[in-house]
Design a protein around this motif. Structure first.
Motif, mmCIF file in Angstrom:
data_model
loop_
_atom_site.group_PDB
_atom_site.id
_atom_site.type_symbol
_atom_site.label_atom_id
_atom_site.label_comp_id
_atom_site.label_asym_id
_atom_site.label_seq_id
_atom_site.Cartn_x
_atom_site.Cartn_y
_atom_site.Cartn_z
ATOM 1 N N GLU A 1 33.226 9.658 111.758
ATOM 2 C CA GLU A 1 33.421 9.295 110.261
ATOM 3 C C GLU A 1 35.017 9.598 110.415
ATOM 4 O OE1 GLU A 1 30.623 10.766 107.406
ATOM 5 O OE2 GLU A 1 29.063 9.656 108.685
ATOM 6 N N ALA A 2 35.196 10.568 109.446
ATOM 7 C CA ALA A 2 36.749 11.085 109.139
ATOM 8 C C ALA A 2 37.050 12.382 109.717
ATOM 9 C CB ALA A 2 36.789 10.935 107.396
ATOM 10 N N GLY A 3 36.428 12.774 110.577
ATOM 11 C CA GLY A 3 36.733 14.068 111.266
ATOM 12 C C GLY A 3 37.930 14.066 111.945
ATOM 13 N N LEU A 4 38.941 15.184 111.497
ATOM 14 C CA LEU A 4 40.346 15.386 111.996
ATOM 15 C C LEU A 4 40.637 16.427 112.926
ATOM 16 C CD1 LEU A 4 41.295 15.923 108.022
ATOM 17 C CD2 LEU A 4 41.257 13.750 109.356
ATOM 18 N N GLY A 5 39.381 16.807 113.779
ATOM 19 C CA GLY A 5 39.801 17.625 114.863
ATOM 20 C C GLY A 5 40.698 16.853 115.901
ATOM 21 N N LYS A 6 40.559 15.643 116.075
ATOM 22 C CA LYS A 6 41.447 15.072 117.037
ATOM 23 C C LYS A 6 42.772 14.516 116.649
ATOM 24 C CE LYS A 6 37.530 14.065 120.136
ATOM 25 N NZ LYS A 6 36.711 13.112 120.752
ATOM 26 N N TRP A 7 42.946 14.344 115.470
ATOM 27 C CA TRP A 7 44.172 13.903 114.886
ATOM 28 C C TRP A 7 45.580 15.024 114.957
ATOM 29 C CZ3 TRP A 7 44.801 10.843 109.846
ATOM 30 C CH2 TRP A 7 43.964 9.785 109.810
ATOM 31 N N GLN A 8 46.758 14.422 114.911
ATOM 32 C CA GLN A 8 47.753 15.004 114.966
ATOM 33 C C GLN A 8 48.088 15.612 113.601
ATOM 34 O OE1 GLN A 8 51.514 13.108 116.424
ATOM 35 N NE2 GLN A 8 50.185 11.755 117.654
ATOM 36 N N GLU A 9 48.416 16.943 113.654
ATOM 37 C CA GLU A 9 48.564 17.466 112.336
ATOM 38 C C GLU A 9 49.469 16.901 111.417
ATOM 39 O OE1 GLU A 9 50.766 21.716 111.036
ATOM 40 O OE2 GLU A 9 49.118 21.849 112.225
ATOM 41 N N ASP A 10 50.697 16.071 111.690
ATOM 42 C CA ASP A 10 51.583 15.500 110.950
ATOM 43 C C ASP A 10 51.075 14.384 110.482
ATOM 44 O OD1 ASP A 10 53.803 17.198 111.571
ATOM 45 O OD2 ASP A 10 54.683 15.908 113.008
ATOM 46 N N HIS A 11 50.021 13.793 111.164
ATOM 47 C CA HIS A 11 49.151 12.573 110.661
ATOM 48 C C HIS A 11 48.449 12.823 109.517
ATOM 49 C CE1 HIS A 11 50.147 9.982 114.638
ATOM 50 N NE2 HIS A 11 51.191 10.192 113.833
ATOM 51 N N ILE A 12 47.727 13.944 109.765
ATOM 52 C CA ILE A 12 46.889 14.441 108.411
ATOM 53 C C ILE A 12 47.693 14.620 107.342
ATOM 54 C CG2 ILE A 12 45.370 16.179 107.640
ATOM 55 C CD1 ILE A 12 44.639 16.808 110.584
ATOM 56 N N GLU B 1 54.858 20.405 100.755
ATOM 57 C CA GLU B 1 54.502 20.090 102.078
ATOM 58 C C GLU B 1 53.806 21.236 102.529
ATOM 59 O OE1 GLU B 1 56.289 18.334 106.534
ATOM 60 O OE2 GLU B 1 57.457 18.286 104.450
ATOM 61 N N GLY B 2 54.366 22.569 102.236
ATOM 62 C CA GLY B 2 53.654 23.553 102.905
ATOM 63 C C GLY B 2 52.331 23.882 102.756
ATOM 64 N N ASP B 3 51.852 23.574 101.363
ATOM 65 C CA ASP B 3 50.488 23.675 100.876
ATOM 66 C C ASP B 3 49.605 22.367 101.626
ATOM 67 O OD1 ASP B 3 50.614 26.089 99.515
ATOM 68 O OD2 ASP B 3 50.650 24.973 97.538
ATOM 69 N N VAL B 4 50.285 21.279 101.558
ATOM 70 C CA VAL B 4 49.374 20.036 102.216
ATOM 71 C C VAL B 4 49.421 20.482 103.664
ATOM 72 C CG1 VAL B 4 49.247 17.748 102.805
ATOM 73 C CG2 VAL B 4 50.267 18.580 100.595
ATOM 74 N N ARG B 5 50.229 20.961 104.303
ATOM 75 C CA ARG B 5 50.209 21.269 105.974
ATOM 76 C C ARG B 5 49.019 22.367 105.974
ATOM 77 N NH1 ARG B 5 52.685 19.663 109.912
ATOM 78 N NH2 ARG B 5 54.137 18.635 108.581
ATOM 79 N N ALA B 6 49.190 23.286 105.203
ATOM 80 C CA ALA B 6 48.165 24.256 105.165
ATOM 81 C C ALA B 6 46.648 23.867 105.084
ATOM 82 C CB ALA B 6 48.170 25.412 104.378
ATOM 83 N N MET B 7 46.190 22.747 104.143
ATOM 84 C CA MET B 7 45.315 22.098 104.134
ATOM 85 C C MET B 7 44.804 21.447 105.473
ATOM 86 S SD MET B 7 45.762 20.661 100.073
ATOM 87 C CE MET B 7 43.965 19.943 100.089
ATOM 88 N N ALA B 8 45.995 20.890 106.001
ATOM 89 C CA ALA B 8 45.839 20.102 107.264
ATOM 90 C C ALA B 8 45.414 20.931 108.377
ATOM 91 C CB ALA B 8 46.950 19.132 107.671
ATOM 92 N N VAL B 9 46.092 22.092 108.575
ATOM 93 C CA VAL B 9 45.618 23.093 109.444
ATOM 94 C C VAL B 9 44.271 23.521 109.283
ATOM 95 C CG1 VAL B 9 45.919 25.293 110.143
ATOM 96 C CG2 VAL B 9 47.884 23.904 109.743
#
Length: 422
Positions: free
Chosen positions: A240-251, A282-290
């Motif tokens: 579905e929308a699992g992000l495990g294989k995504w690049q962090e920058d793309h998330i 960006e720092g908070d959004v990146r933390a969410m992505a991580v």
């Protein structure tokens, strides 16, 4: 009403009264860090404004065409209609008479200033994790808003869901207040992302399954959003929308702009990106992505091979595709320019087909954001194609170019044709 039914109702109410009594001691209180923690200083107000964006508070507490935060937005649920309250600084109809403690109890314990239990459509099941300092900053911001005297509308819920006793029983079963506690084995960035996703961001309010009483499983495994007719996909499953294989920058790009290589958001998520996520740093959004990228996908459930649509359906679907879709999505579903590929597109091949149906009927529109100010969109086809044609087209898309998902029926299409867009 028969005597037996009266006895049953009386027993139910007695049980709920006991539940209410048991639920009462579970209230928690955390004092403010200092007497001026919620004072209307420029620093507090700015911080609260940012947090209100992160929580997307205005989306629910603003009626279409109404004053910001003045409430009145109708929220349809399987149990009836809820109306969001006025949270401006008005002293009669808003929260102008509230204290910072009152506000924190609402977020953390799900209780109004007068002691009434709040319905969990206000996601205090998530907001309970918000730190007291953040709650105080939010309160400082809301108190700085211009007062708007807009009367709150009473909810229109069916019995017994309109009962405070029934709500107390629900809370006993499904709600336990508790501020977010970080994971000592993880770094600060991961914990910040977890705090935002699980708390203010209340992602599980949409991206989780709910039982018959409306309780979320608190995971991010995906779920149908009641009444509005969209499926919030799993954020853990790669199917579905699992992000495990995504690049962090793309998330990060997807959350901040609404588009990323091979993906775009639409439907309710487009509003979340436009009104909330794009305004976060960006720092908070990146933390969410991580944090999202770290979520375990779990074992992949075995799925039976999907039945292939009849050849006549595939032939007719191919004709509809070439007539209406190929100019943008390519003859082989490969996608042209900014328009997404349909071959291997997980939005098409999810077991639940509702999003694909809704996009064909109502169009697909990514949000206009600072990072994507002129998004490309897909026009609606509800006025061009009837239910059978939409079903044929979607079935073709779900079975072509290597896609392997079950066909849909005209009855499924008809179910969502009249669902309101809001």
């Amino acid at each position: 009403m028969t005597r037996r039914l009266l006895l049953l109702v009386g027993a139910l109410l007695a049980a709920l009264a006991i539940a209410a009594a048991l639920a009462w001691p579970r209230e928690q209180f955390v004092p403010a860090a200092s007497p001026d923690a919620w004072a209307g200083t420029s620093t507090n107000i700015a911080r609260g404004a940012y947090l209100a964006r992160a929580g997307d508070c205005m989306a629910c507490h603003t009626a279409r065409g109404g004053a910001p935060y003045a409430g009145g937005r109708a929220m349809e649920t399987p149990f009836g209609t809820l109306y969001t309250p006025n949270i401006t600084s008005d002293r009669v109809t808003g929260i102008g008479k509230w204290s910072a403690d009152d506000f924190w109890r609402a977020l953390h314990n799900g209780k109004s200033r007068d002691g009434r239990l709040l319905y969990p459509a206000f996601p205090y099941t998530n907001y309970t994790k918000v730190a007291r300092a953040d709650a105080d900053a939010l309160f400082a911001y809301l108190r700085s808003l211009p007062p708007r005297q807009v009367q709150n509308r009473p909810h229109a819920l069916r019995f017994p869901y309109d009962s405070q006793l029934a709500l107390a029983g629900w809370r006993l079963l499904y709600f336990k207040p508790g501020v977010f506690e970080g994971d000592a084995t993880r770094d600060a960035q991961w914990n910040r992302g977890a705090y935002l996703v699980e708390g203010l961001g209340h992602c599980s309010a949409c991206h989780s399954a709910r039982n018959r009483l409306g309780a979320s499983d608190d995971g991010l495994g995906g779920g149908l959003i009641p009444t509005i007719g969209w499926y919030a996909p799993s954020l853990t499953a790669d199917s579905e929308a699992g992000l495990g294989k995504w690049q962090e920058d793309h998330i990060v790009q997807l959350l901040r702009t609404g588009v990323a290589p091979g993906a775009s958001v639409t439907g309710p998520m487009a509003e979340v990106v436009a009104q909330s996520l794009q305004h976060m740093n960006e720092g908070d959004v990146r933390a969410m992505a991580v944090y999202l990228k770290s979520l375990p996908g779990g074992p992949v459930a075995a799925r039976e091979p999907a039945p292939r649509p009849p050849e006549q359906v595939l032939e007719q679907g191919g004709q509809l595709y070439r007539q209406h879709c190929a100019a943008c999505h390519g003859g082989r579903g490969e996608g042209l320019g900014p328009y997404p590929a349909l071959a291997g597109n997980r939005a098409l091949t999810m077991e639940e087909p509702v999003n694909a149906i809704r996009v064909v009927l109502n169009g697909g529109f990514a949000p206009a954001t600072a990072g994507n100010p002129r998004p490309y969109g897909m026009p609606p086809f509800s006025h061009v194609l009837d239910d059978a044609q939409v079903a044929t087209l979607v079935s073709y898309l779900r079975a072509s170019w290597g896609n392997n998902a079950a066909p849909v029926t005209s009855a499924q299409v008809n179910r969502y044709r009249a669902v309101p867009l809001d």
